[in-house]
Design a protein around this motif. Structure first.
Motif, PDB file in Angstrom:
ATOM      1  N   ARG A  21       0.833  -1.203   0.000  1.00 41.75           N
ATOM      2  CA  ARG A  21       0.000   0.000   0.000  1.00 41.75           C
ATOM      3  C   ARG A  21       0.870   1.256   0.000  1.00 41.75           C
ATOM      4  O   ARG A  21       0.578   2.229  -0.701  1.00 41.75           O
ATOM      5  N   GLN A  22       1.949   1.240   0.787  1.00 39.46           N
ATOM      6  CA  GLN A  22       2.863   2.382   0.798  1.00 39.46           C
ATOM      7  C   GLN A  22       3.427   2.614  -0.593  1.00 39.46           C
ATOM      8  O   GLN A  22       3.511   3.752  -1.069  1.00 39.46           O
ATOM      9  N   CYS A  23       3.807   1.536  -1.269  1.00 40.34           N
ATOM     10  CA  CYS A  23       4.352   1.652  -2.627  1.00 40.34           C
ATOM     11  C   CYS A  23       3.350   2.326  -3.552  1.00 40.34           C
ATOM     12  O   CYS A  23       3.698   3.236  -4.315  1.00 40.34           O
ATOM     13  N   ALA A  24       2.079   1.904  -3.481  1.00 37.17           N
ATOM     14  CA  ALA A  24       1.052   2.472  -4.357  1.00 37.17           C
ATOM     15  C   ALA A  24       0.757   3.921  -3.999  1.00 37.17           C
ATOM     16  O   ALA A  24       0.553   4.755  -4.894  1.00 37.17           O
ATOM     17  N   LEU A  25       0.733   4.242  -2.714  1.00 38.59           N
ATOM     18  CA  LEU A  25       0.477   5.628  -2.326  1.00 38.59           C
ATOM     19  C   LEU A  25       1.567   6.558  -2.871  1.00 38.59           C
ATOM     20  O   LEU A  25       1.294   7.682  -3.300  1.00 38.59           O
ATOM     21  N   ILE A  26       2.815   6.075  -2.881  1.00 33.64           N
ATOM     22  CA  ILE A  26       3.930   6.890  -3.354  1.00 33.64           C
ATOM     23  C   ILE A  26       3.958   6.959  -4.872  1.00 33.64           C
ATOM     24  O   ILE A  26       4.071   8.037  -5.467  1.00 33.64           O
ATOM     25  N   HIS A  27       3.825   5.807  -5.534  1.00 31.99           N
ATOM     26  CA  HIS A  27       4.084   5.739  -6.972  1.00 31.99           C
ATOM     27  C   HIS A  27       2.818   5.803  -7.834  1.00 31.99           C
ATOM     28  O   HIS A  27       2.922   5.996  -9.041  1.00 31.99           O
ATOM     29  N   VAL A  28       1.644   5.645  -7.229  1.00 32.67           N
ATOM     30  CA  VAL A  28       0.391   5.799  -7.964  1.00 32.67           C
ATOM     31  C   VAL A  28      -0.273   7.130  -7.602  1.00 32.67           C
ATOM     32  O   VAL A  28      -0.595   7.944  -8.466  1.00 32.67           O
ATOM     33  N   GLU A  29      -0.455   7.356  -6.292  1.00 32.49           N
ATOM     34  CA  GLU A  29      -1.141   8.575  -5.849  1.00 32.49           C
ATOM     35  C   GLU A  29      -0.187   9.738  -5.606  1.00 32.49           C
ATOM     36  O   GLU A  29      -0.609  10.842  -5.279  1.00 32.49           O
ATOM     37  N   ARG A  30       1.133   9.484  -5.736  1.00 39.71           N
ATOM     38  CA  ARG A  30       2.159  10.531  -5.585  1.00 39.71           C
ATOM     39  C   ARG A  30       2.092  11.197  -4.213  1.00 39.71           C
ATOM     40  O   ARG A  30       2.259  12.413  -4.079  1.00 39.71           O
ATOM     41  N   LEU A  31       1.858  10.385  -3.201  1.00 35.43           N
ATOM     42  CA  LEU A  31       1.798  10.889  -1.831  1.00 35.43           C
ATOM     43  C   LEU A  31       3.148  10.680  -1.166  1.00 35.43           C
ATOM     44  O   LEU A  31       3.703   9.586  -1.192  1.00 35.43           O
ATOM     45  N   TRP A  32       3.671  11.761  -0.586  1.00 33.40           N
ATOM     46  CA  TRP A  32       4.951  11.636   0.138  1.00 33.40           C
ATOM     47  C   TRP A  32       4.978  12.622   1.291  1.00 33.40           C
ATOM     48  O   TRP A  32       4.656  13.802   1.123  1.00 33.40           O
ATOM     49  N   VAL A  33       5.334  12.140   2.458  1.00 31.64           N
ATOM     50  CA  VAL A  33       5.484  12.979   3.645  1.00 31.64           C
ATOM     51  C   VAL A  33       6.787  12.575   4.312  1.00 31.64           C
ATOM     52  O   VAL A  33       7.065  11.388   4.481  1.00 31.64           O
ATOM     53  N   GLU A  34       7.581  13.557   4.676  1.00 34.99           N
ATOM     54  CA  GLU A  34       8.859  13.249   5.316  1.00 34.99           C
ATOM     55  C   GLU A  34       8.714  13.278   6.820  1.00 34.99           C
ATOM     56  O   GLU A  34       8.019  14.135   7.381  1.00 34.99           O
ATOM     57  N   ASN A  35       9.358  12.311   7.491  1.00 40.14           N
ATOM     58  CA  ASN A  35       9.451  12.339   8.943  1.00 40.14           C
ATOM     59  C   ASN A  35      10.923  12.248   9.332  1.00 40.14           C
ATOM     60  O   ASN A  35      11.813  12.339   8.480  1.00 40.14           O
ATOM     61  N   THR A  36      11.184  12.076  10.614  1.00 37.46           N
ATOM     62  CA  THR A  36      12.574  12.064  11.087  1.00 37.46           C
ATOM     63  C   THR A  36      13.384  10.961  10.424  1.00 37.46           C
ATOM     64  O   THR A  36      14.530  11.174  10.012  1.00 37.46           O
ATOM     65  N   LEU A  37      12.781   9.779  10.283  1.00 35.58           N
ATOM     66  CA  LEU A  37      13.506   8.646   9.718  1.00 35.58           C
ATOM     67  C   LEU A  37      13.833   8.880   8.248  1.00 35.58           C
ATOM     68  O   LEU A  37      14.966   8.634   7.814  1.00 35.58           O
ATOM     69  N   THR A  38      12.869   9.370   7.472  1.00 37.76           N
ATOM     70  CA  THR A  38      13.138   9.600   6.055  1.00 37.76           C
ATOM     71  C   THR A  38      14.117  10.756   5.857  1.00 37.76           C
ATOM     72  O   THR A  38      14.929  10.740   4.937  1.00 37.76           O
ATOM     73  N   ALA A  39      14.042  11.759   6.735  1.00 31.98           N
ATOM     74  CA  ALA A  39      14.972  12.890   6.639  1.00 31.98           C
ATOM     75  C   ALA A  39      16.402  12.434   6.916  1.00 31.98           C
ATOM     76  O   ALA A  39      17.339  12.830   6.209  1.00 31.98           O
ATOM     77  N   GLU A  40      16.572  11.596   7.937  1.00 30.93           N
ATOM     78  CA  GLU A  40      17.906  11.078   8.249  1.00 30.93           C
ATOM     79  C   GLU A  40      18.436  10.235   7.092  1.00 30.93           C
ATOM     80  O   GLU A  40      19.615  10.311   6.735  1.00 30.93           O
ATOM     81  N   GLY A  41      17.563   9.420   6.489  1.00 32.63           N
ATOM     82  CA  GLY A  41      17.973   8.619   5.347  1.00 32.63           C
ATOM     83  C   GLY A  41      18.358   9.479   4.162  1.00 32.63           C
ATOM     84  O   GLY A  41      19.336   9.192   3.455  1.00 32.63           O
ATOM     85  N   ARG A  42      17.589  10.547   3.921  1.00 33.97           N
ATOM     86  CA  ARG A  42      17.889  11.444   2.810  1.00 33.97           C
ATOM     87  C   ARG A  42      19.252  12.108   2.998  1.00 33.97           C
ATOM     88  O   ARG A  42      20.044  12.209   2.046  1.00 33.97           O
ATOM     89  N   VAL A  43      19.539  12.563   4.211  1.00 31.69           N
ATOM     90  CA  VAL A  43      20.822  13.215   4.490  1.00 31.69           C
ATOM     91  C   VAL A  43      21.976  12.242   4.285  1.00 31.69           C
ATOM     92  O   VAL A  43      23.015  12.592   3.702  1.00 31.69           O
ATOM     93  N   LEU A  44      21.795  10.984   4.741  1.00 29.84           N
ATOM     94  CA  LEU A  44      22.846   9.982   4.568  1.00 29.84           C
ATOM     95  C   LEU A  44      23.104   9.730   3.089  1.00 29.84           C
ATOM     96  O   LEU A  44      24.261   9.651   2.653  1.00 29.84           O
ATOM     97  N   HIS A  45      22.027   9.643   2.287  1.00 26.85           N
ATOM     98  CA  HIS A  45      22.199   9.425   0.858  1.00 26.85           C
ATOM     99  C   HIS A  45      22.863  10.625   0.194  1.00 26.85           C
ATOM    100  O   HIS A  45      23.689  10.459  -0.710  1.00 26.85           O
ATOM    101  N   GLU A  46      22.508  11.822   0.624  1.00 27.72           N
ATOM    102  CA  GLU A  46      23.127  13.015   0.044  1.00 27.72           C
ATOM    103  C   GLU A  46      24.631  13.025   0.313  1.00 27.72           C
ATOM    104  O   GLU A  46      25.424  13.399  -0.557  1.00 27.72           O
ATOM    105  N   ARG A  47      25.016  12.597   1.504  1.00 29.80           N
ATOM    106  CA  ARG A  47      26.438  12.532   1.827  1.00 29.80           C
ATOM    107  C   ARG A  47      27.142  11.490   0.976  1.00 29.80           C
ATOM    108  O   ARG A  47      28.255  11.698   0.491  1.00 29.80           O
ATOM    109  N   ALA A  48      26.477  10.329   0.810  1.00 26.33           N
ATOM    110  CA  ALA A  48      27.075   9.256   0.009  1.00 26.33           C
ATOM    111  C   ALA A  48      27.179   9.660  -1.459  1.00 26.33           C
ATOM    112  O   ALA A  48      28.156   9.328  -2.142  1.00 26.33           O
TER     113      ALA A  48
END
Length: 208
Positions: A21-48
Motif C-alpha cells: 500500500r505504501q508503494c502504491a500511495l507513493i508511486h500511484v497517488e504521488r503521496l509523500w510525507v517526510e518524517n525524522t527517519l526519512t529525513a535522516e535517510g535522505r541526508v545519509l544518501h546526500e552525503r554518500a
C-alpha cells in the motif's frame, strides 16, 4: 540507457516489500510525507552521493551512478559503485540497521542487475552500509535473491501500471514508523472506524 515510460524507480521495490500500500500511495497517488527517519535517510544518501569520483588503493569510487534495465523495467541511482579494475561493486547506504525482511537486499540486487545489463559483466556481490552500525554487510547476488528481485519488480510494476492501491493491513511495528501513516490511516480503513476509535481512546486513557 534511458528508462522507458513504464520504467519503475528501483526504490519502489523496497516500498513494495515493506508495504504494497505504501508503494502504491507513493508511486500511484504521488503521496509523500517526510518524517525524522526519512529525513535522516535522505541526508545519509546526500552525503554518500556527494563528491567527485576518487581512486584509493586501486579502487575507483563512482557516486550517484544512474542505472537502468530494460529487461526489469527499472531505473534508479546507485549511491556508490566501486570499480575494482573493470569489475563494478555496488554499495547502498542505509540509515538504520539490517532488517528482518529483504527489502534492502532486493534494492541492491536490482542495482547490480541493472549494472550487469549496462556493462555486460557478471556481478556476484555488493554491500549494504548501515549508518547505525557504521559497518558494511556483504550481499551475495545468488539465484534466490535474483528471482525474488524479478518477482518483486514484476508485482510492483503491474500494480503501478494498473493504478491499483491495495487495502491497508495494520501492523503496529510497521505502520507506527511510516511517514505516510496520517494519509493512509490504516487503523480506520483496515479494521473499521469504530475499532480504530476504540484503540485511540484506549491509548489516550491515563491510569488512575
Amino acid at each position: 540507457m534511458s528508462p522507458g515510460d513504464d520504467s519503475l524507480p528501483i526504490s519502489a521495490l523496497q516500498h513494495w516489500l515493506f508495504c504494497p500500500r505504501q508503494c502504491a500511495l507513493i508511486h500511484v497517488e504521488r503521496l509523500w510525507v517526510e518524517n525524522t527517519l526519512t529525513a535522516e535517510g535522505r541526508v545519509l544518501h546526500e552525503r554518500a552521493d556527494s563528491g567527485r569520483p576518487d581512486t584509493r588503493d586501486g579502487i575507483r569510487t563512482l557516486r550517484a551512478v544512474q542505472v537502468a534495465s530494460a529487461t526489469l523495467g527499472l531505473h534508479g541511482v546507485a549511491d556508490v559503485v566501486e570499480m575494482r579494475g573493470s569489475q563494478p561493486y555496488p554499495v547502498e547506504y542505509k540509515r538504520g540497521r539490517p532488517k528482518a525482511h529483504r527489502a534492502d537486499e532486493v534494492q541492491l540486487c536490482a542495482q547490480a542487475m541493472c549494472l550487469e545489463e549496462m556493462t555486460g559483466r557478471a556481478i556476484p556481490d555488493g554491500a549494504l552500509f548501515y549508518g547505525q552500525s557504521r559497518r558494511r554487510q556483504v550481499v551475495a547476488f545468488d539465484a534466490p535473491l535474483r528471482e525474488l528481485t524479478r518477482q518483486v519488480a514484476g508485482e510492483a510494476r503491474a500494480a503501478v501500471a494498473e493504478g491499483r492501491v491495495p487495502r491497508p493491513v495494520y501492523e503496529p511495528s510497521r505502520c507506527e514508523a511510516c511517514s505516510l501513516r496520517e494519509g493512509c490511516r490504516p487503523e480506520a480503513r483496515a479494521d473499521g472506524a469504530q475499532t480504530w476509535l476504540a484503540r485511540r481512546i484506549e491509548r489516550a486513557a491515563v491510569p488512575e
